[in-house]
Design an enzyme around this catalytic site. Structure first.
Site, PDB file in Angstrom:
ATOM      1  N   ASP A 119       0.842  -1.195   0.000  1.00  0.00           N
ATOM      2  CA  ASP A 119       0.000   0.000   0.000  1.00  0.00           C
ATOM      3  C   ASP A 119       0.885   1.257   0.000  1.00  0.00           C
ATOM      4  OD1 ASP A 119      -3.058   0.769   0.507  1.00  0.00           O
ATOM      5  OD2 ASP A 119      -1.867   2.031   1.850  1.00  0.00           O
ATOM      6  N   ARG A 120       0.764   2.133   0.989  1.00  0.00           N
ATOM      7  CA  ARG A 120       1.603   3.335   1.006  1.00  0.00           C
ATOM      8  C   ARG A 120       3.087   2.975   1.028  1.00  0.00           C
ATOM      9  NH1 ARG A 120      -1.242   6.822  -1.079  1.00  0.00           N
ATOM     10  NH2 ARG A 120       0.127   8.471  -0.298  1.00  0.00           N
ATOM     11  N   HIS A 142     -11.163   8.280  -0.641  1.00  0.00           N
ATOM     12  CA  HIS A 142     -10.250   8.810   0.371  1.00  0.00           C
ATOM     13  C   HIS A 142      -9.053   9.496  -0.276  1.00  0.00           C
ATOM     14  CE1 HIS A 142      -8.692   4.938  -0.813  1.00  0.00           C
ATOM     15  NE2 HIS A 142      -7.582   5.112  -0.154  1.00  0.00           N
ATOM     16  N   TYR A 146      -0.769  11.425   1.851  1.00  0.00           N
ATOM     17  CA  TYR A 146      -1.676  11.289   0.710  1.00  0.00           C
ATOM     18  C   TYR A 146      -1.674  12.545  -0.162  1.00  0.00           C
ATOM     19  CZ  TYR A 146      -3.853   6.820   1.830  1.00  0.00           C
ATOM     20  OH  TYR A 146      -4.081   5.486   2.027  1.00  0.00           O
ATOM     21  N   HIS A 167      -6.982  -7.077   0.511  1.00  0.00           N
ATOM     22  CA  HIS A 167      -5.925  -6.080   0.402  1.00  0.00           C
ATOM     23  C   HIS A 167      -4.827  -6.304   1.431  1.00  0.00           C
ATOM     24  CE1 HIS A 167      -4.042  -2.179  -0.251  1.00  0.00           C
ATOM     25  NE2 HIS A 167      -4.245  -1.847   1.007  1.00  0.00           N
TER      26      HIS A 167
END
Length: 287
Positions: free
Chosen positions: A102-103, A147, A207, A267
């Site tokens: 993910d990030r 988001h 983000y 995920h």
């Protein structure tokens, strides 16, 4: 497997909370949203039997420092990637394998592009590179990434909105993105929610960078023809069928030496299918 914790200073004075265990060739594991390094607990213990495993909390997350956003560079993936190289060097490793979810996968990709002399192998779990991520989001199907758009807004409103219901906000993604809710037990979920609540400003800044400076860095590399020169393994849900893109094709443009693995777990694959993830990382390290 017992992990030792150290706080590692990085170049700009920020310290990263880092768990370390094992011996052998090093591998750095980078967590995703809305999590901490704890998401690697199963995979890290497995890999530490044969490797030195390094699991930092990213800047702005978990127990790592959370510098105030002072322009777009503070939480750019370029800055966060430099943190990763600094942590590895401080622990005695000039070259290391790198896996991110993910990030953390976006940080890993940028680290591989910026520091190919340090990254021997790269694994990415369930993302597209930033430039492609935004390019595939279109129409009503893009609501899955609401988001991303909320946290792309200028400082102020996103932070206030999320602070008004932080556990609901962060918990929503833990629920929505997990095929197996039991993979994140109540005590781990509480760690994630507590950590995220204490890091709203820095998470939003992370983000926000991906809607600005990170795109600029990706586009510059695309224009210059730069790619990931190390062996790359990508584990990915089939987002392409929902949003209408060829994930393997998009990845191939960035990673000529690519092994692309579609997965059916949710995920949070390092928690839902740790044996699969550890096995694919081991296979990657033989290439």
């Amino acid at each position: 497997m017992k992990f030792d914790y150290v706080r590692v200073p990085v170049a700009d004075g920020v310290e990263l909370n880092t768990a370390v265990a094992g011996s052998g060739s090093p591998i750095v594991l980078l967590h995703g949203f809305p999590q901490t390094h704890l998401m690697w607990r199963h995979v890290a213990a497995d890999l530490a039997v044969e490797h030195t495993v390094i699991c930092p909390d990213l800047r702005g997350y978990g127990a790592s420092d959370k510098p105030a956003e002072d322009g777009p560079d503070t939480y750019s993936k370029r800055t966060m990637g430099a943190d990763v190289v600094a942590v590895a060097k401080a622990l005695g490793h000039d070259r290391f394998a790198l896996a991110g979810h993910d990030r953390g996968a976006l940080v890993a990709i940028r680290t591989g592009l910026d520091h190919p002399e340090h990254v021997t192998h790269l694994a990415s779990l369930d993302v597209l590179p930033t430039l492609d991520m935004w390019n595939v989001m279109h129409g009503v199907s893009a609501q899955v990434g609401f988001h991303l758009y909320l946290m792309a807004q200028p400082p102020g409103l996103p932070e206030k909105m999320i602070a008004g219901a932080s556990d609901d906000f962060f918990g929503y993604f833990l629920d929505l993105w997990a095929n197996d809710p039991q993979a994140i037990p109540a005590d781990v979920r509480r760690v994630y929610l507590d950590a995220a609540r204490a890091a709203i400003g820095s998470i939003v800044a992370d983000y926000r960078a991906s809607a600005g400076i990170d795109i600029e860095h990706d586009q510059a590399d695309r224009d210059a023809g730069r790619t990931l020169t190390m062996p790359v393994t990508v584990l990915q849900q089939d987002w392409g069928s929902l949003l209408g893109f060829d994930a393997a094709g998009l990845w191939k443009a960035w990673a000529p030496d690519l092994h692309h693995v579609p997965v059916t777990c949710g995920h949070f694959m390092a928690e839902e299918a740790p044996g699969l993830v550890a096995g694919e990382i081991r296979a990657l390290l033989t290439r």
